[in-house]
Design a protein around this motif. Structure first.
Motif, mmCIF file in Angstrom:
data_model
loop_
_atom_site.group_PDB
_atom_site.id
_atom_site.type_symbol
_atom_site.label_atom_id
_atom_site.label_comp_id
_atom_site.label_asym_id
_atom_site.label_seq_id
_atom_site.Cartn_x
_atom_site.Cartn_y
_atom_site.Cartn_z
ATOM 1 N N GLY A 77 43.929 -123.238 108.185
ATOM 2 C CA GLY A 77 42.942 -123.297 107.116
ATOM 3 C C GLY A 77 42.410 -121.937 106.745
ATOM 4 O O GLY A 77 42.262 -121.614 105.559
ATOM 5 N N LEU A 78 42.103 -121.110 107.748
ATOM 6 C CA LEU A 78 41.606 -119.775 107.466
ATOM 7 C C LEU A 78 42.672 -118.943 106.753
ATOM 8 O O LEU A 78 42.369 -118.207 105.804
ATOM 9 N N LYS A 79 43.927 -119.061 107.197
ATOM 10 C CA LYS A 79 45.013 -118.339 106.521
ATOM 11 C C LYS A 79 45.138 -118.780 105.060
ATOM 12 O O LYS A 79 45.331 -117.958 104.162
ATOM 13 N N ALA A 80 44.984 -120.091 104.826
ATOM 14 C CA ALA A 80 45.081 -120.607 103.461
ATOM 15 C C ALA A 80 43.939 -120.076 102.596
ATOM 16 O O ALA A 80 44.137 -119.739 101.425
ATOM 17 N N LEU A 81 42.734 -119.960 103.171
ATOM 18 C CA LEU A 81 41.590 -119.469 102.417
ATOM 19 C C LEU A 81 41.758 -117.985 102.081
ATOM 20 O O LEU A 81 41.393 -117.544 100.987
ATOM 21 N N ILE A 82 42.327 -117.237 102.999
ATOM 22 C CA ILE A 82 42.623 -115.821 102.742
ATOM 23 C C ILE A 82 43.638 -115.704 101.602
ATOM 24 O O ILE A 82 43.470 -114.910 100.668
ATOM 25 N N ASN A 83 44.684 -116.522 101.669
ATOM 26 C CA ASN A 83 45.752 -116.457 100.666
ATOM 27 C C ASN A 83 45.271 -116.873 99.279
ATOM 28 O O ASN A 83 45.603 -116.222 98.269
ATOM 29 N N VAL A 84 44.484 -117.951 99.199
ATOM 30 C CA VAL A 84 44.078 -118.464 97.895
ATOM 31 C C VAL A 84 43.143 -117.484 97.189
ATOM 32 O O VAL A 84 43.049 -117.475 95.954
ATOM 33 N N ASN A 85 42.484 -116.625 97.972
ATOM 34 C CA ASN A 85 41.613 -115.613 97.380
ATOM 35 C C ASN A 85 42.326 -114.283 97.150
ATOM 36 O O ASN A 85 41.704 -113.299 96.736
ATOM 37 N N GLY A 86 43.648 -114.253 97.414
ATOM 38 C CA GLY A 86 44.437 -113.058 97.146
ATOM 39 C C GLY A 86 44.103 -111.884 98.038
ATOM 40 O O GLY A 86 44.261 -110.726 97.630
ATOM 41 N N LEU A 87 43.671 -112.157 99.271
ATOM 42 C CA LEU A 87 43.284 -111.095 100.195
ATOM 43 C C LEU A 87 44.445 -110.709 101.109
ATOM 44 O O LEU A 87 45.314 -111.530 101.403
ATOM 45 N N ASN A 88 44.422 -109.475 101.557
ATOM 46 C CA ASN A 88 45.349 -108.994 102.583
ATOM 47 C C ASN A 88 44.585 -108.972 103.899
ATOM 48 O O ASN A 88 43.642 -108.194 104.059
ATOM 49 N N ALA A 89 44.970 -109.824 104.842
ATOM 50 C CA ALA A 89 44.221 -109.958 106.087
ATOM 51 C C ALA A 89 44.157 -108.651 106.866
ATOM 52 O O ALA A 89 43.220 -108.421 107.638
ATOM 53 N N GLU A 94 43.663 -105.759 105.609
ATOM 54 C CA GLU A 94 42.766 -104.816 104.945
ATOM 55 C C GLU A 94 41.385 -105.411 104.682
ATOM 56 O O GLU A 94 40.628 -104.910 103.859
ATOM 57 N N MET A 95 41.049 -106.462 105.399
ATOM 58 C CA MET A 95 39.772 -107.115 105.171
ATOM 59 C C MET A 95 38.635 -106.329 105.828
ATOM 60 O O MET A 95 38.829 -105.613 106.806
ATOM 61 N N SER A 96 37.445 -106.498 105.266
ATOM 62 C CA SER A 96 36.245 -105.837 105.784
ATOM 63 C C SER A 96 35.118 -106.859 105.827
ATOM 64 O O SER A 96 35.273 -108.011 105.385
ATOM 65 N N SER A 97 33.975 -106.422 106.325
ATOM 66 C CA SER A 97 32.824 -107.319 106.347
ATOM 67 C C SER A 97 32.424 -107.724 104.929
ATOM 68 O O SER A 97 31.849 -108.793 104.726
ATOM 69 N N PHE A 98 32.738 -106.878 103.939
ATOM 70 C CA PHE A 98 32.479 -107.241 102.543
ATOM 71 C C PHE A 98 33.203 -108.540 102.184
ATOM 72 O O PHE A 98 32.627 -109.425 101.538
ATOM 73 N N HIS A 99 34.460 -108.666 102.593
ATOM 74 C CA HIS A 99 35.229 -109.867 102.254
ATOM 75 C C HIS A 99 34.678 -111.093 102.978
ATOM 76 O O HIS A 99 34.719 -112.201 102.434
ATOM 77 N N TYR A 100 34.162 -110.898 104.191
ATOM 78 C CA TYR A 100 33.510 -112.014 104.882
ATOM 79 C C TYR A 100 32.285 -112.471 104.085
ATOM 80 O O TYR A 100 32.092 -113.656 103.837
ATOM 81 N N GLY A 101 31.440 -111.513 103.723
ATOM 82 C CA GLY A 101 30.166 -111.839 103.113
ATOM 83 C C GLY A 101 30.239 -112.270 101.663
ATOM 84 O O GLY A 101 29.406 -113.061 101.200
ATOM 85 N N PHE A 102 31.243 -111.774 100.914
ATOM 86 C CA PHE A 102 31.259 -112.007 99.473
ATOM 87 C C PHE A 102 32.489 -112.759 98.971
ATOM 88 O O PHE A 102 32.585 -113.028 97.771
ATOM 89 N N VAL A 103 33.422 -113.106 99.856
ATOM 90 C CA VAL A 103 34.586 -113.890 99.430
ATOM 91 C C VAL A 103 34.738 -115.130 100.316
ATOM 92 O O VAL A 103 34.611 -116.264 99.845
#
Length: 598
Positions: free
Chosen positions: A274-286, A288-297
């Motif tokens: 599920g977490l992998k799917a949520l990362i993918n659907v938002n077009g994120l690269n796991a 290169e993620m930061s706390s910004f992506h946690y808090g705002f995506v």
């Protein structure tokens, strides 16, 4: 305009730089984050504390046994599992509640428990454990309730569970209710909360998911089997503890910073579909993620379920074992969050229009109280925060409640204790609670105007209190913003509350040319110079109307037009900024991000 406060903290910057192979600038930034008063400079910033800041890992996390009732609660739960009890986890509808519930359900299942989970409906059930949720558990044949991210204030609800023969364990991280100096603990079989006075836990500012994580660590330590499974479990679940830490706006210092750092390091390798799917659907690269992506995506997608649907939808994403189903749920969550953003924008636009009408009449109130009856009550707090940011005034947004009356949220500024002032007119409310910077309240519609008048008549804020304070690390000429320096700032990550991104000041920055960007024309890109011949790109993502108003007042409409025509001459501003690396088509270049101007 905001008031700038530049840090003036003292430490052996040259010694720190030499010891750890970093620049003097980075040494100063670390000192700014470690030192919180002149009296403790040497204790807070020395070789050991800097080493822990730079190289902290899971081996430095604090011993959970320091929390009162921790081992007692762990033994109670293990006994209930052994007895074959039906166990129910009751969490909360926000990201921390969802993540802590997922951690607990997964861990208890691994230990052989028969366990399910209920997350309250934000509108029907309200926050945390309720009498209704206890009665529902009794009707379902549940023997044991364990809470997470709630329960510390549920005295009557815990007593109701005990009166009906249930076992109840509370795990929470919120403030303990008091009568004077005496703590009022719920009558549960165990109450685990790092803020309990009789505990010795080293760091009290952890979120509910971290409490749940550490509770399971103690339970696992009392068992002799499944050592390898437990190691893999805790390696994986620290990812979710990190997400919750950021989204619950915990300060990223001490072990919180380590937990989030470890979470970001491990998330590219998560096994959670599920977490992998949520990362993918938002077009994120796991990677290169930061706390910004946690808090705002990631966080807003999870939160949207508790706002516009049921939080169990987000929980089901994490427990889903089918990739196709996980992708569908993730898509639903993203769509829900997109809807939430649209609703929020409409609500913010409506609120700002109302404030502007008042302002044009020369009547901008000291405390903004707005009634938006058609706004969904779950986003009142977000709208209040946006309005507060724009006008830098305490703001309360009220909506029409599903069960009648009005219901809403408030967000405050540093110089105004919102909880104290609401407490002074508590007879107007059917329900209220909160703290200095935020509050939630319910009241009859006919009391809204009375509340607005009372808060403003009794408000003692002065004009200077409405001046926002921007905290900056140091004055740094643009010529020092190099690729190597920005890359060195990686040592300071993850950034967030309590560990802010580096922010610098520079006087007399020349504006050479500009372009307005974005679908909604809500950001600007500029060519700037520091007067030494070095030209850099500068981005601004703030309030474009405020920026343009500032430039027009200083240089006139002709000057603003010339800036966007690329013919600006001698346009200078003082900026607060941080340097960043812009990666485009495989090429990296330095750019600066302006976050304030005077």
């Amino acid at each position: 305009m905001a008031k700038w406060m530049i840090a003036n903290k003292k430490a052996d910057f040259d010694g720190i730089a030499k010891e750890f192979g970093i620049t003097n600038i980075t040494a100063r930034l670390i000192a700014n984050r470690l030192i919180d008063s002149r009296e403790n400079e040497n204790q807070k910033c020395n070789t050991q504390t800097v080493d822990e800041y730079l190289h902290g890992d899971v081996s430095m996390l604090h011993d959970p046994a320091g929390m009162a009732d921790m081992e007692k609660g762990a033994r109670v739960m293990l006994e209930r599992i052994k007895a074959g009890d039906k166990i129910r986890v009751i969490g909360d509808y926000d990201v921390d509640g969802i993540c802590s519930s997922y951690i607990l359900v997964s861990g208890l299942s691994l230990m052989g428990a028969t366990v399910d989970c209920v997350l309250p409906d934000r509108i029907k059930d309200g926050y945390g454990l309720s009498i209704k949720l206890v009665d529902d558990a009794l009707a379902d044949g549940i023997d044991t309730i364990i809470t997470c991210d709630n329960g510390i204030a549920a005295y009557d609800q815990a007593q109701h569970a005990k009166d009906n023969g249930m076992t109840i364990v509370v795990t929470d991280h919120h403030e303990v209710p008091k009568d004077g100096d005496k703590e009022i603990l719920p009558p549960a079989d165990a109450v685990i909360d790092p803020k309990r006075q009789d505990g010795t836990y080293h760091f009290k500012e952890i979120c509910g998911a971290v409490v749940a994580y550490k509770f399971l660590q103690v339970m696992a330590g009392l068992l002799d089997d499944k050592k390898d499974e437990f190691k893999a479990f805790f390696d994986e679940k620290i990812i979710f503890a990190g997400i919750a830490t950021v989204c619950d706006v915990m300060e990223l210092r001490d072990e919180n910073r380590i937990i989030v750092k470890e979470s970001l390091k491990r998330i590219p390798y998560t096994s959670n579909k599920g977490l992998k799917a949520l990362i993918n659907v938002n077009g994120l690269n796991a990677h290169e993620m930061s706390s910004f992506h946690y808090g705002f995506v990631i966080g807003p997608c999870l939160n949207a379920t508790g706002r516009l649907d049921l939080a169990t939808r987000a929980l089901s994403l994490f427990t889903c074992e089918d990739e196709a189903e996980a992708a569908k749920i993730a898509g639903d969550l993203k769509a829900m969050n997109d809807d939430r953003k649209d609703l929020t924008k409409k609500g913010v636009d409506e609120a700002i229009e109302m404030v502007e009408e008042q302002s044009q009449k020369g009547n901008l109130p000291k405390v903004i109280v707005l009634y938006l009856p058609k706004v969904h009550e779950s986003i009142a707090g977000i709208i209040a925060g946006k309005v507060k940011e724009k006008y830098y005034r305490p703001t309360i947004i009220l909506t029409r409640a599903l069960d009648g009356g009005a219901k809403g949220s408030g967000r405050s500024i540093e110089s105004y204790d919102m909880f104290e002032h609401l407490s002074a007119c508590k007879e107007l409310f059917t329900k209220f609670g909160g703290h200095k910077m935020a509050a939630g309240l319910s009241l009859p519609e006919e009391n809204i105007e009375i509340l607005r008048k009372r808060l403003n008549d009794e408000c003692e804020l002065k004009p200077e209190d409405f001046q926002e304070i921007v905290h900056l690390d140091m004055v740094m000429p643009l010529k020092y913003a190099t690729m190597d320096l920005v890359r060195e700032f990686k040592y300071l990550e993850p950034f967030g509350t309590g560990n802010s991104k580096p922010s610098f000041a520079q006087r007399d920055v020349y504006l050479l040319s500009g372009r307005i960007l974005g679908k909604n024309r809500n950001c600007g890109k500029y060519k700037v110079s520091d007067g030494t011949g070095k030209i850099l790109d500068m981005m601004y993502f703030g309030d474009m109307d405020k920026w343009h108003g500032f430039l027009t007042e200083k240089y006139g409409q002709d000057g603003l037009d010339e800036l966007y025509a690329g013919t600006a001459e001698n346009m200078k501003v003082n900026i607060a900024y941080y340097p960043d690396i812009n990666s485009y088509q495989g090429r990296d270049s330095i750019q600066i991000i302006m976050n304030d101007f005077v």
